[in-house]
Write a protein that holds these residues in place. Structure first.
Motif, mmCIF file in Angstrom:
data_model
loop_
_atom_site.group_PDB
_atom_site.id
_atom_site.type_symbol
_atom_site.label_atom_id
_atom_site.label_comp_id
_atom_site.label_asym_id
_atom_site.label_seq_id
_atom_site.Cartn_x
_atom_site.Cartn_y
_atom_site.Cartn_z
ATOM 1 N N GLY A 247 0.822 -1.218 0.000
ATOM 2 C CA GLY A 247 0.000 0.000 0.000
ATOM 3 C C GLY A 247 0.851 1.262 0.000
ATOM 4 N N GLU A 248 1.868 1.260 0.825
ATOM 5 C CA GLU A 248 2.753 2.429 0.874
ATOM 6 C C GLU A 248 3.507 2.617 -0.434
ATOM 7 O OE1 GLU A 248 5.373 2.605 4.214
ATOM 8 O OE2 GLU A 248 3.704 2.515 5.648
ATOM 9 N N ALA A 249 3.907 1.507 -1.006
ATOM 10 C CA ALA A 249 4.629 1.572 -2.277
ATOM 11 C C ALA A 249 3.723 2.149 -3.359
ATOM 12 C CB ALA A 249 5.137 0.188 -2.674
ATOM 13 N N GLN A 250 2.459 1.721 -3.350
ATOM 14 C CA GLN A 250 1.499 2.251 -4.339
ATOM 15 C C GLN A 250 1.302 3.756 -4.154
ATOM 16 O OE1 GLN A 250 -1.557 -0.556 -3.313
ATOM 17 N NE2 GLN A 250 -1.317 -1.713 -5.239
ATOM 18 N N ALA A 251 1.223 4.168 -2.908
ATOM 19 C CA ALA A 251 1.033 5.599 -2.625
ATOM 20 C C ALA A 251 2.253 6.399 -3.090
ATOM 21 C CB ALA A 251 0.793 5.799 -1.130
ATOM 22 N N PHE A 252 3.453 5.877 -2.800
ATOM 23 C CA PHE A 252 4.688 6.544 -3.204
ATOM 24 C C PHE A 252 4.752 6.632 -4.724
ATOM 25 C CE2 PHE A 252 9.130 6.365 -4.579
ATOM 26 C CZ PHE A 252 9.704 7.381 -3.843
ATOM 27 N N TYR A 253 4.420 5.517 -5.373
ATOM 28 C CA TYR A 253 4.462 5.434 -6.840
ATOM 29 C C TYR A 253 3.542 6.486 -7.452
ATOM 30 C CZ TYR A 253 4.428 2.930 -11.393
ATOM 31 O OH TYR A 253 4.558 2.569 -12.717
ATOM 32 N N LYS A 254 2.318 6.536 -6.935
ATOM 33 C CA LYS A 254 1.318 7.472 -7.454
ATOM 34 C C LYS A 254 1.767 8.923 -7.237
ATOM 35 C CE LYS A 254 -3.637 8.103 -7.138
ATOM 36 N NZ LYS A 254 -4.811 7.872 -6.301
ATOM 37 N N ASP A 255 2.270 9.162 -6.047
ATOM 38 C CA ASP A 255 2.736 10.499 -5.672
ATOM 39 C C ASP A 255 3.874 10.955 -6.601
ATOM 40 O OD1 ASP A 255 3.708 12.780 -4.439
ATOM 41 O OD2 ASP A 255 3.846 11.908 -2.433
ATOM 42 N N LEU A 256 4.878 10.074 -6.768
ATOM 43 C CA LEU A 256 6.049 10.474 -7.554
ATOM 44 C C LEU A 256 5.686 10.662 -9.030
ATOM 45 C CD1 LEU A 256 9.048 11.123 -7.207
ATOM 46 C CD2 LEU A 256 9.549 8.775 -7.859
ATOM 47 N N ALA A 387 2.709 -0.554 -7.932
ATOM 48 C CA ALA A 387 3.578 -0.276 -6.791
ATOM 49 C C ALA A 387 5.002 0.042 -7.241
ATOM 50 C CB ALA A 387 3.592 -1.464 -5.826
ATOM 51 N N CYS A 388 5.363 -0.416 -8.442
ATOM 52 C CA CYS A 388 6.722 -0.147 -8.936
ATOM 53 C C CYS A 388 6.853 -0.547 -10.396
ATOM 54 C CB CYS A 388 7.769 -0.879 -8.091
ATOM 55 S SG CYS A 388 7.693 -2.668 -8.215
ATOM 56 N N ASP A 389 7.964 -0.156 -11.002
ATOM 57 C CA ASP A 389 8.271 -0.533 -12.391
ATOM 58 C C ASP A 389 9.319 -1.637 -12.453
ATOM 59 O OD1 ASP A 389 6.650 1.532 -13.697
ATOM 60 O OD2 ASP A 389 8.094 2.932 -12.808
ATOM 61 N N GLY A 390 9.817 -2.026 -11.314
ATOM 62 C CA GLY A 390 10.857 -3.041 -11.256
ATOM 63 C C GLY A 390 11.507 -2.984 -9.890
ATOM 64 N N PHE A 391 12.668 -3.615 -9.767
ATOM 65 C CA PHE A 391 13.294 -3.718 -8.452
ATOM 66 C C PHE A 391 14.798 -3.493 -8.539
ATOM 67 C CE2 PHE A 391 9.506 -6.326 -8.553
ATOM 68 C CZ PHE A 391 8.848 -5.933 -7.394
#
Lengths: 446, 446
Positions: A247-256, A387-391
């Motif tokens: 959830g936090e990763a999704q929020a960060f992703y959306k924000d950025l 949540a991300c584009d990769g790792f």
């Protein structure tokens, strides 16, 4: 298509990983070991290697009154990143070459030159991880008793980036004529001056280098604080961040991505690649056994020391280790990492010592232990759910865990169509799907 | 035994050499051409390559009111030296790798790291040519309108060297234990802090790097002014200088060796290697024809521009080109080169335009045109009569003249027993016969 970066943090991102029987801790100083690591990552078709850097011995600023240096169990000495990448360019063909260089203790002209040079040497595979210096240890090596304040560091970094990016546009297409008959070596109309005058820098230019194969080397950013995210949204092609909660990763992703849009950028040209450490086994039991082996090597004292560095004025050693993690006073250092730890501890009810062990295990990054299938399940969920584009893959030690990821996890990613089976292009921009930027001086002329 | 360095000044040290039909001027930016040059020099058993550097486009500071940039016919853009050397380390085995880095626009910690890193990557072949920045062009890229004064530049350079040399001793022998059983990664008693506090720098240390294979990378110096000679005598293992008269070279040699002795050094550990450009032919006539071909490419306008850069406030263009060279007002730039030109012009009755052409031909360095025998006669005379320990070979262009030197002159040197037929050692210190310095912190402990 998922993107993968292999994080290079020798002798390992797990603070005691180097003690594992398979570990080769000599990879800190031995060039041949770096070659091996880079070639394994290239065999795994990683987009890039990503070399972290600090311009100090970590912990060297800690005066404890007895010994001058509090040894950390691990990362102490290693090759300098820009010279290392240049040398690795010669023994690899396709993989990207990203290294950290701080904006706090360098000059823009020097940084622009070095990364452009690596881009030429590697035929378009260079990347600069633009950071501000986080630790007080570094200040002492550059004339300062104390570190520049967080806000000032970011202000300097913003201007530093602007100067470097402009310097990279110094030479237009075809500026070097080298015409033997006429004796004209260059076309002066295609040599562009910067004439930058700002608060922190005054740089006339031009850079003494032809424009590089990627137009500009890829720029990566790891800041996750407010100013860090703003800088990343405006400047970065690749963002390395610490997220362990979907959830936090999704929020960060959306924000950025929204911030990138606000800066007039195509958000798909900013690749967000949080850190991830994997411990892979053929079976769940095997993976858990490997994890236990690694945890058995951790020293609580050392883990606590890692945590203490993020506690500022708070004396964490004075508190009972089994008590809940208290709020960390936001220091002048890595504020985003502090927040990440506090969030994680609150979410999972971690005690002080448990938080310290988490930090000691994966530098505070997301950890997945399990079979290739289970690990890929989670990776797939993250990339398909925004949540991300990769790792950015962290290795507890080198080179075995990276080899295991390449041999066990990458094929599963490929089987599911989540990851390339071979490189399609030649440059790091090709791999990331981030286009070559136009030369600012030539847009104006067109 | 004579020592040889191959000067790398792409696309050539003759200002119009790149126009020659054999020349490959793309060697300025193409890594593959640098590889070819380095491998030719290694085939010729040269002690080292020696890469000159300027942190600006030469002539970029010349505002002429019309075009912002006065193009020089030649050296404009090239790869950054430290990244280049690191990459060349991978494609060579024995030859030394020396590059210039200025003390005027760098920080000691960063320079110490980069050259130590190249020394590790190359297994002991790195060298740092310590310079002070000479040209006003550079000042504009580093926040300054005008250049630091000559005396202050040398004062800063002296302190810069002290800090770098001390940083290179940060790690004692065996400091990196990496003991898996005990969990001790380092031995803190072997990690040495610098705690340097001086007029120009404040550096705590330690450097985050194991001591390098050569103990310290080789240090070279090109300053031939008074302060330049003092710095060289105290710090340099190799001195690159401009001498074209045997008597003057002998006097310089004697002076510098005496200064080294005064600094408590063994004078044989300071190798003096003046610049030398050779134009070789199987016959005298062939050599002279080659020389005429090269001279035919020179543009007087361009040569005058090179001279003008060394004339400070004197408007050399206002004087009749056939009049004798007037005294040059000693500028804030390269004073030793100015004196060398005035001495040469006085000795040989050179006019302004003749002096300009001399500068345009060999950067103001000694030029020998002839058969291998005649060239070696002079080289032999110089090394056997106390004028030098070897030569820094300038190439009018690349790679052909360097290949000709290796194929025609080196065998003659070897036949006379003046030069090695193969490398005896592995490091640049081995080649030069300059011992590994002890670690200052370990002498104190012994």
């Amino acid at each position: 298509m998922m993107h993968l970066a292999a994080f290079l943090f020798t002798p390992g991102s797990h603070s005691a990983g180097w003690r594992h029987p398979d570990a080769v801790p000599e990879c800190d100083m031995e060039f041949s070991e770096y070659v091996r690591i880079a070639q394994v990552a290239e065999r795994g078709k990683f987009d890039t290697i990503f070399f972290q850097d600090t311009v100090a011995v970590n912990g060297s600023g800690a005066l404890d009154g007895v010994s001058r240096y509090r040894p950390s169990q691990g990362r102490t000495a290693y090759l300098e990143p820009t010279t290392l990448l240049a040398a690795l360019a010669v023994v690899t063909q396709r993989i990207g070459l990203v290294a950290t260089a701080t904006t706090t203790y360098n000059e823009p002209y020097n940084i622009a030159r070095r990364f452009a040079s690596i881009d030429h040497i590697s035929n378009g595979r260079a990347g600069w991880n633009l950071v501000t210096s986080q630790i007080e240890d570094e200040a002492g090596n550059f004339g300062a008793d104390h570190h520049m304040l967080h806000a000032e560091r970011y202000e300097r970094a913003e201007e530093f980036y602007d100067v470097v990016a402009a310097l990279w546009d110094s030479f237009g297409e075809g500026a070097l004529i080298r015409d033997k008959a006429s004796g004209n070596y260059i076309d002066p109309s295609k040599i562009h001056f910067q004439d930058h005058v700002g608060k922190h820098f005054k740089v006339r230019g031009p850079l003494n280098m032809a424009r590089c194969p990627q137009g500009r080397p890829v720029v990566t950013q790891a800041g996750s604080s407010g100013p860090g995210m703003e800088l990343a949204a405006r400047t970065a092609d690749l963002v390395f961040t610490a997220q362990s909660d979907l959830g936090e990763a999704q929020a960060f992703y959306k924000d950025l991505k929204a911030r990138a849009r606000k800066h007039g950028r195509d958000p798909s040209h900013v690749k967000i690649m949080p850190g991830l450490m994997t411990i892979v086994g053929a079976t769940e039991a095997e993976a858990q056994a490997k994890y236990r082996d690694l945890q058995g090597l951790l020293s609580d004292e050392n883990s606590m020391r890692l945590l203490a560095r993020l506690c500022g004025d708070l004396d964490i050693f004075a508190l009972p280790p089994d008590s809940p993690l208290p709020p960390l006073p936001l220091s002048n250092a890595a504020q985003a990492r502090q927040r990440h730890l506090m969030d994680k501890a609150a979410r999972e009810n971690l005690s002080i010592i448990q938080t310290a062990r988490y930090l000691g295990t994966s530098l505070g990054h997301h950890l997945l232990v399990g079979t290739p299938q289970r690990i890929v399940d989670t990776m797939e969920q993250w990339v398909t759910s925004g949540a991300c584009d990769g790792f950015t893959l962290l290795s507890p030690h080198y080179p075995r865990p990276l080899e295991q990821f390449v041999d066990l996890v990458v094929p599963e990613l490929q089987r599911r169509g989540l990851f390339r089976t071979d490189y399609a292009g030649h440059t790091l921009r090709d791999h990331l799907g981030v286009p070559v930027p136009p030369n600012r001086y030539e847009i104006a002329n067109a």
